[in-house]
Structures are given as structure tokens and as C-alpha cells.
Design a protein around this motif. Structure first.
Motif, PDB file in Angstrom:
ATOM      1  N   ASN A 380      48.677  43.025  42.495  1.00 22.57           N
ATOM      2  CA  ASN A 380      47.511  42.147  42.554  1.00 22.57           C
ATOM      3  C   ASN A 380      47.573  41.217  43.755  1.00 22.57           C
ATOM      4  OD1 ASN A 380      46.281  43.221  40.325  1.00 22.57           O
ATOM      5  ND2 ASN A 380      46.980  41.653  38.905  1.00 22.57           N
ATOM      6  N   GLU A 381      48.740  40.655  44.023  1.00 21.75           N
ATOM      7  CA  GLU A 381      48.845  39.759  45.190  1.00 21.75           C
ATOM      8  C   GLU A 381      48.694  40.554  46.487  1.00 21.75           C
ATOM      9  OE1 GLU A 381      51.527  36.199  47.067  1.00 21.75           O
ATOM     10  OE2 GLU A 381      51.308  36.516  44.933  1.00 21.75           O
ATOM     11  N   TYR A 382      49.333  41.713  46.563  1.00 15.34           N
ATOM     12  CA  TYR A 382      49.227  42.541  47.769  1.00 15.34           C
ATOM     13  C   TYR A 382      47.782  42.959  48.016  1.00 15.34           C
ATOM     14  CZ  TYR A 382      49.284  46.835  50.530  1.00 15.34           C
ATOM     15  OH  TYR A 382      48.993  47.803  51.461  1.00 15.34           O
ATOM     16  N   PHE A 383      47.114  43.475  46.975  1.00 13.59           N
ATOM     17  CA  PHE A 383      45.731  43.919  47.152  1.00 13.59           C
ATOM     18  C   PHE A 383      44.798  42.754  47.504  1.00 13.59           C
ATOM     19  CE2 PHE A 383      46.541  47.823  44.319  1.00 13.59           C
ATOM     20  CZ  PHE A 383      46.663  48.649  45.431  1.00 13.59           C
ATOM     21  N   THR A 384      45.042  41.587  46.907  1.00 15.02           N
ATOM     22  CA  THR A 384      44.201  40.438  47.229  1.00 15.02           C
ATOM     23  C   THR A 384      44.330  40.069  48.700  1.00 15.02           C
ATOM     24  OG1 THR A 384      44.437  39.579  44.983  1.00 15.02           O
ATOM     25  CG2 THR A 384      43.698  38.030  46.659  1.00 15.02           C
ATOM     26  N   CYS A 385      45.566  40.046  49.211  1.00 15.47           N
ATOM     27  CA  CYS A 385      45.783  39.724  50.627  1.00 15.47           C
ATOM     28  C   CYS A 385      45.151  40.767  51.535  1.00 15.47           C
ATOM     29  CB  CYS A 385      47.283  39.624  50.909  1.00 15.47           C
ATOM     30  SG  CYS A 385      48.108  38.227  50.121  1.00 15.47           S
ATOM     31  N   VAL A 386      45.357  42.034  51.205  1.00 17.81           N
ATOM     32  CA  VAL A 386      44.824  43.113  52.037  1.00 17.81           C
ATOM     33  C   VAL A 386      43.290  43.114  52.009  1.00 17.81           C
ATOM     34  CG1 VAL A 386      44.652  45.627  52.233  1.00 17.81           C
ATOM     35  CG2 VAL A 386      46.882  44.551  51.866  1.00 17.81           C
ATOM     36  N   THR A 387      42.711  42.878  50.831  1.00 15.65           N
ATOM     37  CA  THR A 387      41.245  42.836  50.732  1.00 15.65           C
ATOM     38  C   THR A 387      40.670  41.717  51.577  1.00 15.65           C
ATOM     39  OG1 THR A 387      41.347  43.750  48.490  1.00 15.65           O
ATOM     40  CG2 THR A 387      39.306  42.645  49.126  1.00 15.65           C
ATOM     41  N   ASP A 388      41.353  40.559  51.592  1.00 20.50           N
ATOM     42  CA  ASP A 388      40.904  39.454  52.455  1.00 20.50           C
ATOM     43  C   ASP A 388      40.890  39.878  53.916  1.00 20.50           C
ATOM     44  OD1 ASP A 388      40.467  37.715  50.399  1.00 20.50           O
ATOM     45  OD2 ASP A 388      42.386  36.670  50.576  1.00 20.50           O
ATOM     46  N   VAL A 389      41.928  40.592  54.342  1.00 17.42           N
ATOM     47  CA  VAL A 389      42.004  41.062  55.732  1.00 17.42           C
ATOM     48  C   VAL A 389      40.837  42.006  56.026  1.00 17.42           C
ATOM     49  CG1 VAL A 389      43.343  42.457  57.364  1.00 17.42           C
ATOM     50  CG2 VAL A 389      44.500  40.780  55.910  1.00 17.42           C
ATOM     51  N   ILE A 390      40.577  42.944  55.121  1.00 21.38           N
ATOM     52  CA  ILE A 390      39.483  43.910  55.316  1.00 21.38           C
ATOM     53  C   ILE A 390      38.148  43.186  55.435  1.00 21.38           C
ATOM     54  CG2 ILE A 390      38.201  45.791  54.209  1.00 21.38           C
ATOM     55  CD1 ILE A 390      40.941  46.603  52.924  1.00 21.38           C
ATOM     56  N   PHE A 391      37.887  42.271  54.506  1.00 14.69           N
ATOM     57  CA  PHE A 391      36.614  41.556  54.516  1.00 14.69           C
ATOM     58  C   PHE A 391      36.491  40.658  55.744  1.00 14.69           C
ATOM     59  CE2 PHE A 391      35.831  41.682  49.629  1.00 14.69           C
ATOM     60  CZ  PHE A 391      35.565  43.041  49.727  1.00 14.69           C
ATOM     61  N   ASP A 392      37.575  40.002  56.132  1.00 12.93           N
ATOM     62  CA  ASP A 392      37.526  39.113  57.298  1.00 12.93           C
ATOM     63  C   ASP A 392      37.179  39.864  58.573  1.00 12.93           C
ATOM     64  OD1 ASP A 392      38.095  36.964  55.737  1.00 12.93           O
ATOM     65  OD2 ASP A 392      40.164  36.704  56.417  1.00 12.93           O
TER      66      ASP A 392
END
Length: 541
Positions: A380-392
Motif C-alpha cells: 500500500n505504501e509503495y503503490f501510493t508513492c508510485v501512483t503519486d509519481v504517475i499522477f504528478d
């Protein structure tokens, strides 16, 4: 009690209690303390609480961490009153001995206290020393008046509590009629709702104080004159005796109905009339006084506000549901563009995109040695960080696949620099893993390494699935090639296809690798490695 006093660039203040061993700070949504400003890196710093001491550390941020005017390079202790600068935010450490806080109980006036507790008692409002100074008839009159006033105040208080808790118009209608029957003289009533044009939209079922009498009482016939009067003046009206009220001289229906006394008030909210609240009494003329009308009008006002709130809540809920569905795979910015632009097609188009897969290497055997709760926490923490990068970087989250993630750049909206945005995302993910791994031992987590594959080409994009489950996704050979490149990428490596490399501008270091033979492709595929640790400019040898 240890906490941070946070001052934002616009001088707003906030407080964060340091009640966890590690507090992550940054712009990304996965952090414990999110500081949403471009001066703050996505994963900027961490605060560690250990053995009654507080440590702060930089995590490879662009602007660094400044503690008491000095830029720090390693774990540094913060003491009470110390100030750390994270971008344009100021974080001041405060230590407080909460045992010194004094708590005292305030005194409420007895009448208000009884009403708040739902036990209004009229005699409590008369000081004991005044009782002997008044005659019995006067005392009886005062008691009766105070009892009546307390009762009406209790009705209003209960109305506020009950109506504020309702978000359904049907529930509001049911509740307000129950409250209206607590007003003396009310025998029956209903709510009528108008649409935005002021036309009658619907009317609630007529409610009776004594439901067993509903079959023997005449039907309520509400005169158009009453509706027009309430709509026009937007004021409550009190009808003491229909036969003597000249406002309704032309209303034959009012006289036929046998009505004696009535009250009618508008349901106002914002700048419109949502409807009317109507109650009456068939037996008594002058059944209602000005006091009852005042309470009735306030009840109607609270009802109007409750209906306004319910409608606004329903509208927001519908918008949020639509936006939430989009934000499952789009950044909030792109989701907003799709909501605002109905011309954007999600139904199925051929579109040029850049596809990225990022897969955690060796996670399956690692997860077999961990508790299920820890596996979920890490992912969950990894996906949250990666999703932020994708969206940014303007990407679209396509799906999570086990411990892998798939992202698309260029659909449903292209930002013009989709290839560069995708490769930049991959670089940021690899750098993010370095920062996450720094605290892995403290968290008792394994270190993570990710292999990434990227390809550019034509895909079919749209809402794909069944009537019971549908998702926005992309399909085609471009996607398959990106997935197979990922399978060949080692942990910490970014592999891109020739079609992706050919569209990159300066700013990336690429090294050609021996061509790969991929499943489903007739010939070898030219592949390049992205050297994400080298800040030098693009070079293909």
C-alpha cells in the motif's frame, strides 16, 4: 506531549502530534505529513521519535532540510523550540507537560441545562425567593407561560438536532411533520416541494396527529391563493378563521374544505423556495397564536436549510462518485479536465501512447516470509508513492497487477510530452525506492528493487469490460512489448524500446543494449538502458 507547530507559506497554522516512531514528510500523498508546495520534494524528510528524543533527517530532497538556520546532512536532534525549514514550510518542535493543564467545569444556567438535556421544567425559571412575593393566580399564569415557552424552545432545539442529521428529503419530511405535531393545535399537515421553476414537484403524504381519524376528515384542498401568497411574499401566514380572512374571499375551495385555522410557511434555502410546510386545525378558530407561528416559521426555516443541505450533499455525492471513478486511474487534474470536457472520448479510440510497467523484483518469495498484514502495508505504501509519481507527471494509472503497476501516458489526454513524462516517472520511482529503503531496517521491512519497462506505440484505448465491471484501459502489441521489456529488466533497471528512445529529447542518458527476442515479436527488438543515476545529458553511443 511532543508535537510540531506547522506554519505554511500563506501563514496558516497546523499541529501534528508526534505519536509514531517514524513520521514521513513530503509533497506526495503517501507521507504522514503532506506539505503541498512545489518547494517540497515528493519524499522530503523523516522525523524519528526514539527514547524521548526527536531526530530529523533529509531524504534526498531538492532543497534540503534547514534546522535552526543550518542545512543538515545527517540525522540531527530537535529540541523544544527548534525550527526546521522544509521548503517554504516552518516546523517548530514543541514539548508540553500536559499534567500542568487545569480543567474546570463551567456552570450552565439551569433552564438552558435542562433544555440541552431534554428535560425542560418551567418551575426552574422562577427564583425561589420570588415565589412568596406573587399571588397564586399570578404565579399560576407565570408558570403556565414559562412552561409554554420552555416547551417551544425544546421543540426548536430538538428540530435543530434532528433535521441536521438527515440527508434524505423523505427523512426530512417525515421528521419535520413529527416535530410539527408537538406544536399545540396542529391536527394534520404535509410538505409540498417545488422545482427550480417554482412548479409543484411533489407532495408528501398527509400526516395526522391521530392517524385513526384520517379516514373521517375531509381532504386537504390547498388554495392557489395560499401558494401564490407564500411564494410571492416568502413569509409565513397565519389563518385564524378562514370565513373571516379577507385574503381568501375568492377561494371557494378553502370554504368547502371546512378549514378553521392554519399555518403555512415557505421552505427557504439559498436564493430559492424549496416548497411549503402546511398544518391546520379543522375544529377551532384561532387555534394558533403568534408564538406558535414564530416557532412554526423557525421550524420551516430549519427544514428549508436541511433540504438545501440534502440537495447540495446529493449533488456533491454524484459529482464525487463520477470524479472518484475517474480518479481511480487519472490524476485529479486530468479527471477534472475529463469532467469539464464531455468531448473527451472514453468509448474506444486508436491512440499513440507510452506504456510503463514497474515490477518489484523477488517480492513473492519475500512475502512468503512476512505476515500478511506487513505485506499489505508495504504494498500500500509503495503503490501510493508510485501512483503519486504517475499522477504528478500526467500519467494514467491503468491497473495494479500483484506487486506490479501499469501506467499509460497520452490517454485519455495527451500533454504533448508524454514520452519524456513517462521516462521521468520511471527515474523518479527508482530514486524514490532509494529513499524508502533507507528506513527499511527501522521499519523491519525488506529492501525493495524494481524493474521497469517502457514502450511507445499505437493502442486501443477505452472503457473495456462487462456491464457488471468496466475499466478504462489500453490494449495492443504496444502494451505487450512494454510488459515483456519489464520481465527482462533487473532490479533498479529501466529498459525502453527504440520507439520510446527516438522521441526523447536531451536530458536522458541512454545506453544501447543487445537486441532482445521477445515473445510475440518476429524479430529482435532494439532496447536501451536508461542511466537514471547520471545527470549528464542524453547520449546514444
Amino acid at each position: 506531549m511532543t508535537r510540531l507547530i506547522i506554519s505554511s507559506p500563506d501563514s496558516k497554522k497546523g499541529i501534528l502530534e508526534l505519536n509514531r516512531p517514524i513520521i514521513t514528510i513530503g509533497r506526495g500523498n503517501a507521507n504522514d505529513l503532506v506539505l503541498n508546495d512545489s518547494s517540497v520534494s515528493r519524499f522530503h524528510a523523516v522525523i524519528k521519535v526514539q527514547d524521548n528524543s526527536v531526530l530529523i533527517a533529509d531524504r534526498g530532497s531538492t532543497n534540503g532540510v534547514v534546522l535552526n538556520g543550518q542545512k543538515i546532512a545527517r540525522n540531527s536532534e530537535m529540541k523544544g523550540g527548534d525550527v526546521a525549514l522544509i521548503g517554504r514550510y516552518e516546523l517548530r518542535l514543541e514539548t508540553l507537560d500536559d499534567s500542568a493543564i487545569q480543567v474546570r467545569q463551567v456552570e450552565w444556567p439551569s433552564t438552558l441545562n435542562l433544555i440541552m438535556r431534554g428535560r425542560a421544567d418551567a418551575t426552574s425559571a422562577i427564583p425561589v425567593e420570588d415565589v412568596a412575593k406573587v399571588s397564586m393566580p399570578e404565579l399560576a399564569g407565570r408558570l403556565k407561560k414559562l412552561e409554554h415557552e420552555n416547551y417551544l424552545l425544546t421543540v426548536l432545539y430538538d428540530a435543530g438536532k434532528a433535521l441536521n442529521a438527515k440527508l434524505s428529503i423523505d427523512d426530512i419530511s417525515e421528521q419535520v411533520m413529527s416535530l410539527a405535531f408537538r406544536i399545540e393545535g396542529v391536527e394534520r399537515g404535509f410538505i409540498m416541494l417545488f422545482n427550480e421553476a417554482g412548479e409543484v414537484l411533489r407532495q408528501s403524504e398527509v400526516r395526522y396527529r391521530n392517524p385513526e381519524h384520517s379516514g373521517v376528515q375531509p381532504q386537504i384542498i390547498l388554495s392557489k391563493r395560499v401558494l401564490e401568497l407564500v411564494r410571492k411574499e416568502q413569509q409565513p401566514i397565519l389563518i385564524l378563521d378562514v370565513s373571516a380572512d379577507e385574503r381568501f374571499d375568492g377561494s371557494e375551495s378553502m370554504r368547502i374544505s371546512g378549514l378553521r385555522s392554519a399555518m403555512c410557511a415557505p421552505l427557504l434555502g439559498g436564493n430559492r423556495v424549496f416548497g411549503i410546510l402546511y398544518v391546520d386545525n379543522l375544529k377551532k378558530t384561532a387555534a394558533f397564536t403568534q408564538e406558535e407561528l414564530n416557532v412554526f416559521a423557525l421550524l420551516a426555516a430549519q427544514t428549508g436549510a436541511a433540504i438545501d443541505n440534502a440537495m447540495a450533499h446529493e449533488k456533491i455525492a454524484q459529482q464525487a462518485l463520477h470524479r472518484s471513478a475517474l480518479e481511480r486511474f487519472l490524476s485529479p487534474e486530468v479527471a477534472e479536465m475529463v469532467v469539464a470536457n464531455p468531448d473527451i472520448r472514453l468509448g474506444g479510440v486508436h491512440q499513440k501512447v507510452t506504456v510503463m510497467f514497474a515490477d518489484i523484483r523477488g517480492f513473492t518469495p519475500m512475502s512468503e516470509k512476512m505476515d500478511p498484514e506487513q505485506v499489505v502495508e508495504i504494498l500500500n505504501e509503495y503503490f501510493t508513492c508510485v501512483t503519486d509519481v504517475i499522477f504528478d507527471n500526467g500519467g494514467t494509472l491503468d491497473k495494479y497487477i500483484g506487486d506490479a503497476v501499469m501506467a499509460v501516458y497520452g490517454a485519455p489526454i495527451s500533454k504533448g510530452n508524454d514520452v519524456a513524462n513517462c521516462v521521468q516517472s520511471a527515474i523518479q520511482i527508482q530514486r524514490l525506492l532509494i529513499e524508502l529503503n533507507r528506513d527499511a531496517a527501522t521499519r523491519q521491512w525488506p529492501e525493495l528493487r524494481v524493474g521497469i519497462g517502457i514502450n511507445t506505440g499505437i493502442v486501443t484505448a477505452g472503457n473495456i469490460g462487462s456491464p457488471r465491471r468496466i475499466d478504462y484501459t489500453v490494449i495492443g502489441d504496444t502494451v505487450n512489448t512494454a510488459s515483456r521489456l519489464t520481465s527482462n529488466a533487473a532490479g533498479g533497471q529501466i529498459l525502453i524500446s527504440e520507439s520510446t528512445a527516438s522521441e526523447l529529447s536531451d536530458g536522458f542518458v541512454l545506453a544501447p543494449l543487445p537486441p532482445l527476442r521477445l515473445k510475440g515479436r518476429t524479430g529482435p527488438v532494439n532496447v536501451f538502458n536508461v542511466n537514471w543515476e547520471d545527470p549528464a545529458k542524453k547520449h546514444i553511443s
